[in-house]
Write a protein that holds these residues in place. Structure first.
Motif, short mmCIF file in Angstrom:
data_model
loop_
_atom_site.label_atom_id
_atom_site.label_comp_id
_atom_site.label_asym_id
_atom_site.label_seq_id
_atom_site.Cartn_x
_atom_site.Cartn_y
_atom_site.Cartn_z
N GLU A 135 0.81 -1.21 0.00
CA GLU A 135 0.00 0.00 0.00
C GLU A 135 0.85 1.26 0.00
O GLU A 135 0.40 2.33 -0.41
CB GLU A 135 -0.86 -0.01 1.26
N TYR A 136 2.08 1.12 0.48
CA TYR A 136 2.92 2.28 0.74
C TYR A 136 3.35 2.99 -0.54
O TYR A 136 3.25 4.22 -0.65
CB TYR A 136 4.15 1.80 1.52
N ILE A 143 0.75 5.33 -2.57
CA ILE A 143 0.39 6.63 -1.99
C ILE A 143 1.26 7.73 -2.57
O ILE A 143 0.80 8.85 -2.81
CB ILE A 143 0.55 6.62 -0.46
N HIS A 144 2.53 7.39 -2.80
CA HIS A 144 3.42 8.39 -3.36
C HIS A 144 3.00 8.78 -4.78
O HIS A 144 3.13 9.93 -5.19
CB HIS A 144 4.86 7.88 -3.36
N LEU A 166 -0.05 8.69 -5.86
CA LEU A 166 -1.25 9.52 -5.66
C LEU A 166 -0.84 10.96 -5.37
O LEU A 166 -1.38 11.92 -5.93
CB LEU A 166 -2.05 8.96 -4.49
N TRP A 167 0.13 11.10 -4.51
CA TRP A 167 0.61 12.42 -4.13
C TRP A 167 1.20 13.14 -5.34
O TRP A 167 0.98 14.33 -5.55
CB TRP A 167 1.65 12.28 -3.02
N SER A 212 -0.80 15.60 -7.45
CA SER A 212 -1.12 16.99 -7.13
C SER A 212 0.11 17.89 -7.10
O SER A 212 0.01 19.07 -6.80
CB SER A 212 -1.88 17.10 -5.80
N GLU A 213 1.26 17.31 -7.42
CA GLU A 213 2.48 18.11 -7.37
C GLU A 213 3.05 18.30 -8.77
O GLU A 213 2.75 17.55 -9.69
CB GLU A 213 3.53 17.40 -6.51
N LEU A 236 7.64 18.22 -7.48
CA LEU A 236 7.98 17.04 -6.68
C LEU A 236 7.60 15.74 -7.37
O LEU A 236 7.97 14.66 -6.91
CB LEU A 236 7.25 17.10 -5.34
N THR A 241 10.37 13.08 -8.14
CA THR A 241 10.95 12.50 -6.94
C THR A 241 9.98 11.51 -6.30
O THR A 241 10.36 10.41 -5.90
CB THR A 241 11.31 13.60 -5.93
N LEU A 242 8.70 11.94 -6.22
CA LEU A 242 7.72 11.07 -5.59
C LEU A 242 7.55 9.78 -6.36
O LEU A 242 7.47 8.70 -5.78
CB LEU A 242 6.37 11.80 -5.48
N VAL A 274 10.46 7.50 -5.64
CA VAL A 274 10.35 6.81 -4.35
C VAL A 274 9.34 5.67 -4.45
O VAL A 274 9.58 4.56 -3.97
CB VAL A 274 9.93 7.80 -3.24
N TYR A 279 -5.73 22.09 -3.36
CA TYR A 279 -4.40 21.51 -3.21
C TYR A 279 -4.10 21.21 -1.74
O TYR A 279 -3.59 20.14 -1.41
CB TYR A 279 -3.34 22.46 -3.78
N GLU A 331 -5.90 18.18 -0.64
CA GLU A 331 -5.26 16.97 -1.16
C GLU A 331 -3.97 16.69 -0.42
O GLU A 331 -3.68 15.54 -0.05
CB GLU A 331 -4.98 17.13 -2.65
N VAL A 383 -3.29 13.26 1.58
CA VAL A 383 -2.30 12.29 1.15
C VAL A 383 -1.17 12.12 2.17
O VAL A 383 -0.68 11.01 2.40
CB VAL A 383 -1.74 12.66 -0.27
N LEU A 399 -0.19 8.72 4.07
CA LEU A 399 1.18 8.25 3.99
C LEU A 399 1.74 8.00 5.39
O LEU A 399 2.38 6.97 5.65
CB LEU A 399 2.04 9.27 3.25
N VAL A 431 0.21 4.79 6.91
CA VAL A 431 0.76 3.55 6.37
C VAL A 431 2.22 3.38 6.80
O VAL A 431 2.67 2.28 7.14
CB VAL A 431 0.65 3.52 4.83
N LEU A 466 12.62 13.50 1.04
CA LEU A 466 12.50 12.24 0.30
C LEU A 466 13.88 11.67 0.01
O LEU A 466 14.10 10.46 0.09
CB LEU A 466 11.72 12.46 -1.00
#
Lengths: 505, 450
Positions: A341-342, A345-346, A348-349, A352-353, A356, A359-360, A363, B226, B229, B233, B237, B240, B422
């Motif tokens: 699941e981990y 999520i990145h 998904l994030w 909206s970026e 980033l 990079t997301l 990861v 934004y 969101e 998120v 994160l 989890v 990150l």
């Protein structure tokens, strides 16, 4: 295939008839080794004794006074164990005299001499550690000549439904070059019950030999049904191991029931099963056994006390290790489930970026790849470590049974001796009986001692391999993850070297 | 990014406080050079920053945390943690720092400071405080506020907060902030005396505006989306991550059991004994290595948490805009209706329903004098309204301009910080893998020697 009649006492050494077992000294092939360093005198004398005992059909093993049991046999490489033991050359001298007396079995001798000459080359070969798994289906070693002449595979589980019951059968394919087999390839179907029968017969024939363990009847804990795929697969692998271990055992491999098991068609097997000591006599044996075990172990020799201690402690430890290993598997599975699941999520994030996003995504990719590596690690664990450890848990139970049986045999002797000293019955008859029992006890003890050494060696090799494999899997896992993250880091910090050097947490 | 102190904003600030210059010492304000030190705005990288109240660069650190007991407002005994804030000024020449101020503050005072900043600088994305209560905790960490690990992480978070404020081009000039760092006693009273609470927008008013505003600036609407969101998120994160940490802890720790059993087993083995014993030792090392690994990860989680809370600060700015916009729309609407009323009175036509119209119908027409009077009142109101509308418009536009400038600044800061976080996560993973390889290689050697 009709069972062979009780053979002349000398023959048991080469193959086991029903009730007459070939002892550890049944390495007739070992006997061929010209380099017998130990004195053969005492051994030859023992061999003489075997003749008389063989008639009884109850002697568990011909006397093999040598304590060193060569790891070799028809299968010089036992599953997981492989070095010819230091004692091998010793016991080889033992049977020289015996084997040379056998005229009627020239064909068998051919086979054995072939193997023996191979053994000559083997006796100085260096120990080659191999994992148990690689042993099972291996046909040849690159460095060593092929000594195995019996190859067995267990596969194709099939469900059968009758009006009375549902059960699973497994296909067993046997390939062999041995003379006493009518053909070189056999295919039969067997169910778990049949395996149980075989094990019982082996235990009967060789009460103080260490018979390989069967997988459990059913797993009590958990919700495993008898027909669950995982359960069947685990069982199949264990049954495969079981048969191969027998095949590799210097004595058991020649057991008649074993041969019948591998080769007989279904109806033949049923009729074969019906022969032999009836239910009542078996019950009688059990009752006697219980009665004798109640007397306690008064005069257990020192070395068997040590053995018993070892078995008890070993059993404790191996059970713990089994629990720990299962627990590790469970924890890794749960870790894997969360990791799945981990990563997403990145992703998904990143939606909206802008800056980033890369990079997301990077990861996320790394996490997913590490996830896959975890899966691999888990499957490595469940293939290399868990079944081996579990088999030794079952072995430790088996060993306790062997100790008991040995003690029973001794108790029989002790009770008769007691009867003699108290002059309760006919002394002449008693003395004769005692004589026979003394030999029986000696037989049993020697068989056990020899097999014990062999078993211990195998155990050490198997567990060592299993743990080494586990360590290797872990190393591989971490190396994979390392590569993933390092490549991510390079891609990110290619243009931002300053940031990278400041990131010293 | 230099921001000129906006004038409308000055109107919002209470009069007695001079944002520029220390009234006592009459120090000159130092122009802050923002352009070439984007780095300084980040937390943790350096504690140095420039501030108007000091001629020299200052270092701020929250260096200690101490448990205290005292009596609260209801005269009941309570235990709380106090944090030592030390401010040092750095001599340019030799880089030596001299301690200039040091005082103790508790968390509630930090909260007061932040609330003050929120009210007085609604167009600024105000840095968030570390969490009040431990959240997203994985099972080994305690959720107890008094737990030393939590206190330590909070200390770092508070230091981070102060540094963020001190490196913000506008916030750093605030007098109350200055006093927070320098005036131990009476600071709370000083803040309250500013009467900032009165200026705070009521939550209800803000909520109302959010629903009813017709024409907010599209950029703020997008920004609000934004921030929603982002908050969602990052929460997910963190949740989890906590579960993954839990599981990883389990995997490592169970291996420790091998250590004990191998050691016991080695006692009965002859050849295998040594190998087992030393392999067991490596299993212990493996099991205990997870503690440090997860502690490091906690810092990473804290970095993410900061931006989780920043999302709320972003939303606060959006809310303020909506409020102002709504206010504007209401004022315009009010003005329009008054103008219409005036017109109707002047021309005698009644186009819209009004109470006056009804009562006139029922009770008779009003006299021309009365009508004149009313028209005059209305005209006055209209003129006033027009003025107000103009200034509100101006305010609104200024707000949007300034807020957006800070938002851009914030965006860049966020991208920098999160990317760094990150990357540091990757570095942590790499270190964990290297440790793993080493331990298992050692263990393998022991196994193969068995």
């Amino acid at each position: 295939m009709s069972p062979r009649p009780a053979l002349a006492p000398t023959v048991p050494r080469l193959r086991s008839g029903r009730g007459a077992g070939a002892g550890p000294a049944g390495e007739a092939q070992d006997a061929r080794e010209p380099m017998g360093t130990l004195g053969g005198a005492g051994l030859a004398a023992a061999a003489g004794r075997a003749r008389t005992l063989g008639m009884e059909g109850e002697c568990p093993a011909p006397p093999a006074r040598s304590s060193g049991l060569p790891a070799g046999g028809a299968g010089a490489e036992s599953p997981g164990g492989d070095a010819p033991l230091p004692g091998s050359s010793g016991s080889s001298a033992l049977l020289q005299a015996e084997v040379l007396d056998l005229d009627e079995d020239e064909d068998d001798l051919e086979v054995f001499s072939k193997d023996a000459s191979l053994m000559d080359m083997n006796s100085f070969s260096p120990m080659m550690p191999t994992s148990p798994l690689s042993m099972i289906n291996q046909v040849k070693f690159e460095d060593e000549p092929d000594v195995k002449d019996l190859f067995i595979t267990v596969d194709e589980p099939e469900s059968h439904v009758t009006t009375i019951e549902t059960f699973v059968t497994y296909r067993i394919i046997t390939k062999t070059s041995r003379g006493e087999f009518d053909s070189s390839e056999f295919e039969v179907r067997r169910r778990y019950q049949d395996f149980l029968w075989l094990k019982e017969k082996l235990e009967e024939a060789h009460p103080t030999l260490i018979i390989p363990p069967l997988p459990e009847k059913f797993i009590v804990k958990g919700m495993v049904e008898r027909f669950n795929d995982d359960f069947i697969e685990t069982r199949r692998k264990a049954l495969h191991k079981f048969l191969n271990r027998i095949a590799d055992h210097p004595t058991l491999t020649f057991n008649e029931d074993f041969k019948v098991f591998l080769t007989a068609q279904a109806w033949e097997l049923s009729s074969h099963k019906k022969q032999g000591p009836g239910l009542l006599s078996r019950v009688g044996q059990t009752v006697r056994a219980v009665a004798f075990s109640m007397r306690g172990v008064k005069s257990r020799p020192e070395e068997f006390m040590e053995m018993n201690n070892f078995i008890e402690l070993f059993s404790q430890k191996i059970n713990l290790i089994d629990k720990i290993s299962q627990r590790i598997y469970k924890e890794e599975r749960e870790y894997f489930d969360e990791m799945k699941e981990y990563g997403p999520i990145h992703i998904l994030w990143s939606a909206s970026e802008e800056d980033l996003a890369d990079t997301l995504k990077g990861v996320a990719g790394c996490i997913d790849r590490c996830c896959k590596a975890t899966e691999k690690r888990m499957s490595g664990l469940s293939e290399a470590l868990l079944p081996v450890v579990h088999e030794y848990v079952l072995y430790s139970e088996m060993l306790m049974g062997v100790m008991k049986r040995r003690d029973q045999i001794q108790a029989e002797l002790d009770s008769k001796v007691e009867a003699l000293t108290s002059k309760k019955a006919d002394t002449d008859l008693l003395t004769e009986e005692i004589g026979k029992l003394e030999d029986k006890v000696e037989c049993a003890n020697n068989a056990l001692k020899a097999d014990w050494e062999r078993w211990k060696q195998n155990m050490e090799n198997d567990l060592k391999s299993a743990f080494t494999d586990m360590a290797e899997e872990s190393i591989r896992y971490y190396e994979q993850c390392l590569a993933t993250w390092e490549s991510f880091l390079t891609s990110q910090t290619g243009h931002h070297l300053e940031e990278a050097s400041e990131d010293q947490f | 990014m230099e921001q000129a102190p906006p004038d409308p904003e000055r109107l919002l600030q209470p009069a007695p406080l001079e944002p520029l210059g220390n009234p006592d010492a009459g120090l000159e304000s130092v122009v802050v050079e923002e352009a070439d030190r984007p780095r300084d705005e980040g937390p943790g990288d350096g504690t140095m920053t420039e501030n108007n109240f000091w001629l020299k660069k200052i270092e701020i650190s929250v260096s200690e945390a101490e448990k205290r007991t005292g009596r609260n407002a209801m005269n009941m005994q309570e235990t709380y943690t106090a944090y030592l804030i030390e401010t040092r000024s750095v001599e340019h020449i030799d880089g030596q720092s001299v301690l200039t101020d040091s005082l103790w503050r508790r968390y509630s005072e930090f909260e007061l400071l932040r609330n003050y900043l929120l009210v007085c600088y609604p167009h600024i994305v105000v840095p968030p405080l570390p969490e009040k209560r431990a959240e997203f905790v994985w099972h080994k960490l305690s959720a107890d506020n008094m737990d030393p690990d939590f206190v330590e992480r909070r200390r770092i978070g508070l230091e981070n907060f102060l540094l963020r404020v001190a490196s913000h081009p506008i916030l750093c000039r605030d007098k109350i902030f200055y006093l927070f760092l320098t005036q131990e006693g009476n600071w709370k009273e000083t803040v309250n005396e500013t009467g900032f609470q009165l200026k705070a927008d009521s939550r209800l008013k803000a909520l109302n505006a959010t629903f009813r505003v017709k024409n907010p600036d599209k950029r703020f609407t997008e920004l609000k989306h934004y921030s929603d969101e982002l908050q969602s998120v990052i929460s997910h994160l963190l949740r989890v991550r906590a579960r993954v940490a839990d599981r990883l802890y389990g995997v490592y720790k169970v291996h420790g059991n091998y250590g004990r059993v191998f050691s016991e087993w080695s006692a009965i083995e002859k050849e295998m004994g040594d190998g087992l014993q030393s392999a067991g030792h490596h299993m212990d090392v493996y099991a205990s290595s997870i503690d440090d690994i997860l502690e490091d990860e906690e810092h990473y989680a804290d970095q993410l948490k900061e931006y989780l809370f920043y999302a709320e600060a972003l939303r606060a700015v959006c809310r303020k805009h909506e409020l102002m916009q709504y206010d504007l729309e209401m004022a315009a609407q009010d003005l329009a209706s008054k103008k219409q009323q005036c017109e109707e009175l002047a021309t005698g036509t009644v186009r819209t329903f009004s109470l006056k119209g009804m009562t006139t119908k029922l009770f008779g027409q009003e006299t021309p004098e009365q009508r004149e009077a009313r028209i005059k009142v209305l005209e006055e109101q209209i003129s006033e309204g027009e003025q107000q509308l103009k200034s509100k418009n101006l305010e609104g536009r200024e707000f949007v301009k300034n807020a957006w400038a800070d938002i851009e600044r914030f965006k860049e800061q966020k991208n920098r910080d999160l990317k760094e976080a990150l990357i540091s996560y990757a570095v942590m993973q790499i270190s964990m893998c290297k440790k793993g390889i080493q331990v298992w290689t050692n263990a393998k050697e022991c196994f193969s020697k068995m």
